[in-house]
Enzyme design. Structure first.
Site, mmCIF file in Angstrom:
data_model
loop_
_atom_site.group_PDB
_atom_site.id
_atom_site.type_symbol
_atom_site.label_atom_id
_atom_site.label_comp_id
_atom_site.label_asym_id
_atom_site.label_seq_id
_atom_site.Cartn_x
_atom_site.Cartn_y
_atom_site.Cartn_z
ATOM 1 N N ASP A 13 0.878 -1.167 0.000
ATOM 2 C CA ASP A 13 0.000 0.000 0.000
ATOM 3 C C ASP A 13 0.917 1.219 0.000
ATOM 4 O O ASP A 13 1.436 1.610 1.049
ATOM 5 C CB ASP A 13 -0.913 0.002 1.233
ATOM 6 C CG ASP A 13 -1.812 1.228 1.265
ATOM 7 O OD1 ASP A 13 -2.342 1.608 0.205
ATOM 8 O OD2 ASP A 13 -1.972 1.812 2.358
ATOM 9 N N GLU A 73 -1.575 -1.450 -4.639
ATOM 10 C CA GLU A 73 -2.790 -0.687 -4.860
ATOM 11 C C GLU A 73 -2.528 0.383 -5.913
ATOM 12 O O GLU A 73 -1.474 1.015 -5.923
ATOM 13 C CB GLU A 73 -3.242 -0.042 -3.542
ATOM 14 C CG GLU A 73 -4.682 0.393 -3.555
ATOM 15 C CD GLU A 73 -5.183 0.742 -2.177
ATOM 16 O OE1 GLU A 73 -5.848 -0.110 -1.575
ATOM 17 O OE2 GLU A 73 -4.902 1.866 -1.712
ATOM 18 N N ASP A 145 -2.276 1.330 6.912
ATOM 19 C CA ASP A 145 -1.444 1.080 5.734
ATOM 20 C C ASP A 145 -1.026 -0.395 5.673
ATOM 21 O O ASP A 145 -1.029 -1.009 4.611
ATOM 22 C CB ASP A 145 -0.203 1.981 5.757
ATOM 23 C CG ASP A 145 -0.585 3.449 5.826
ATOM 24 O OD1 ASP A 145 -1.189 3.943 4.870
ATOM 25 O OD2 ASP A 145 -0.289 4.082 6.860
#
Length: 170
Positions: A13, A73, A145
């Site tokens: 992430d 992501e 996160d």
């Protein structure tokens, strides 16, 4: 005949302030948490040093855990163009580090990650975190996160398995 997927996966992430990461193993239909954490470059550092920190830390994670594949992501485009650009730079540092280490990177939109874990592309972060904890018993999550990185990794296992079995889930 259903195929099985066995791999060690790095979920990422990306973020310039905090880059979450997570390592999971897939073995047949089971997924297992191995490790996870955050890379948090000092905000006092210049941009190039922060990107270098992300690169160096992901490189250490790859060396230690030896993932065979990575999932990251996609950039969420928001109203602040400068923030989106900096997020893209952090993402680029992570993808480049994986590529340098011959690790293929798969990309997933935040809504696809949420949909695959919770059934809703608009799920709240707490819902995603709860599903991560259910799917990865024993994992310790210290930040959003980190949870998001594990969610991206889990999402990839679902899509890789469905592709192997010729199932359309998206």
């Amino acid at each position: 005949m259903n195929g099985k997927i066995n791999m060690r996966l790095l979920g990422i992430d990306p973020g310039l302030r905090h880059t979450g990461w997570g390592i999971i193993n897939t073995n047949d239909d089971k997924i297992k948490w191995i490790a996870s954490g955050n890379i948090s470059p000092k905000s006092s550092l210049c941009l190039s040093k922060r990107l270098s920190t992300i690169h160096n830390e992901i490189n250490k994670i790859i060396e230690e855990f030896k993932p065979s594949v990575a999932a990251i992501e996609e950039v969420f485009v928001n109203m602040n163009g400068q923030s989106t650009l900096k997020l893209g730079m952090a993402r680029g540092a992570a993808i480049t580090t994986c590529s340098i280490n011959d690790i293929q990177v798969f990309e997933y939109a935040p809504t696809k990650v949420k949909q695959s874990l919770t059934g809703s592309g608009r799920a709240q972060k707490e819902q995603v975190k709860s599903m991560v904890k259910i799917l990865l018993p024993g994992c310790t999550i210290k930040s959003e996160d980190e949870s998001d990185a594990l969610a991206v990794a889990i999402c990839h296992t679902f899509y890789a398995q469905s592709k192997l079995n010729n199932i359309n889930i998206g």
